[in-house]
Design an enzyme around this catalytic site. Sequence first.
Site, PDB file in Angstrom:
ATOM      1  NE  ARG A 195      60.656 -14.609  50.663  1.00 25.75           N
ATOM      2  CZ  ARG A 195      61.201 -15.064  49.538  1.00 25.75           C
ATOM      3  NH1 ARG A 195      60.712 -16.131  48.932  1.00 25.75           N
ATOM      4  NH2 ARG A 195      62.238 -14.449  49.000  1.00 25.75           N
ATOM      5  CB  SER A 237      66.157  -5.683  51.291  1.00 31.35           C
ATOM      6  OG  SER A 237      66.401  -6.894  50.633  1.00 31.35           O
ATOM      7  CG  ASP A 268      66.257  -6.406  47.214  1.00 35.47           C
ATOM      8  OD1 ASP A 268      67.259  -5.671  47.251  1.00 35.47           O
ATOM      9  OD2 ASP A 268      65.104  -5.953  47.160  1.00 35.47           O
TER      10      ASP A 268
END
Length: 469
Positions: free
Chosen positions: A93, A155, A209
């Site tokens: 993203r 992450s 995250d």
Amino acid sequence: MAVVSPTDQPRLTTLSRPDLQKKVLELLSPLILTENQQQRIRDVFLDEMRLGLAANPEKKSSLLMENTFIPELPDGTEDGEYLALDLGGTNFRVIYVRMRNGKFAEEVVDYFHVPTEKRLGHGEELFDFLAECISEFIHKRELGGRNFQLGFTFSFPMTQKSLDVGILVSWTKSFNCPGVVGEDAVRMLNDAIRRRKDLGITVTAVLNDTTGTLVMGAYMNKSCALGMILGTGCNGCYIEKVERIEKWLGRHSEAEMVVDIEWGAFGDNGVLDFIKTEWDRAVDEQSLLVHSYTFEKYFAGKYLGDLYREVLLTLAKKGLICGGKTGKLNIHGAITTTNVSRIESDAFKGILEETKMVFNDMNLNYDDDDLHIAQYVAGIISYRGVLLVSILIGLLLVRMQRDHSTVAIDGSLFKHHPRFRPLMEKLISEFAPGCSFELQLVHDGSGKGAALAASIAERLHKRSLTAPR
């Protein structure tokens, strides 16, 4: 069948045959954590934390206890435009946010699929691909000609040397790019951005995250002091006193720092083997990364369905359910964690519908005794999972000794499993008596949390420029 509460200890009291009930309870007893085992888990976790924070530990901890170099959280002064990246799975993203007076005023998100060849090819090619996605986003959204601060949610296990330096420890999930382990992911991304010559962007903060969830939680609630992922995998982070981070050598002006525990790997060194059952070992042996991520394999969403299936398989092989027939129970992945959640919902409603559907899918013949046993199995493995995470959260609340703490949590297990949230609230209260807390579901710490981290990095940098020399 009696309706039960998600906070009740699972019970098997509805079978037609007392001898069958006794055999099942005896076989499954290793899944019930005794008081002594619970106390030993507490002792071991605290010792692993101590080792992970020590400057010269006498042995290696299974907890990384990483300094995130985030000494403060959102304070309501955030203002400006930021980019955020979220890399941790097959969807990458790119996010643009505009903040005004500490609030998100605008947000734009694009998704980019990361193909297999990029996830397994050389690391430089992966970061060139990420830079290409950023460029496409910038030009598509007509955001060119600006100098953006960027927060990067990466992450994967990493060692941080500063807020903008993250050294990859190991790839996980579906990534295995040569040339990145041991390297700084931020430097590699900044190099890829510079190679393009069309982007005015600097990566100023790198985080995972879990840390992003804590940062986002603090944006929503100023009392937030812990962050947790409770979904496919599991991890936690919290606010620690700098004086306890012994491995951070030298003198520091900061009083507190967010520490990323990386507790998914708790027990990789064998310290939790005293609670490991034959079914846990079977799940581990079938996993992609054997003998690693020990703690999360006891309950996380990636594994809970298979753990459940392994227990049912043993019961069937021993002739305790389904007339000794195993159907599809020997197929890895045949039962999902979603199935377990729905079976738990059945139990709380006093019905058998979802349980029957799972047994039908497994090509099993069954009677009501089989279904009640299946619900009991779902209950005890879920209860054990909640117990494990609640012990850790309780210990952290006691350690921090705050007037009130919000625990920011993201992840499908917390969102959808009917037992986790209510039972966590009950057990944490018992494990941290006198500690005021609340559990808060937080969405998109890996996106908005990264943008907030970039804003914090900007604030810290400005402050350093005006600090007396």
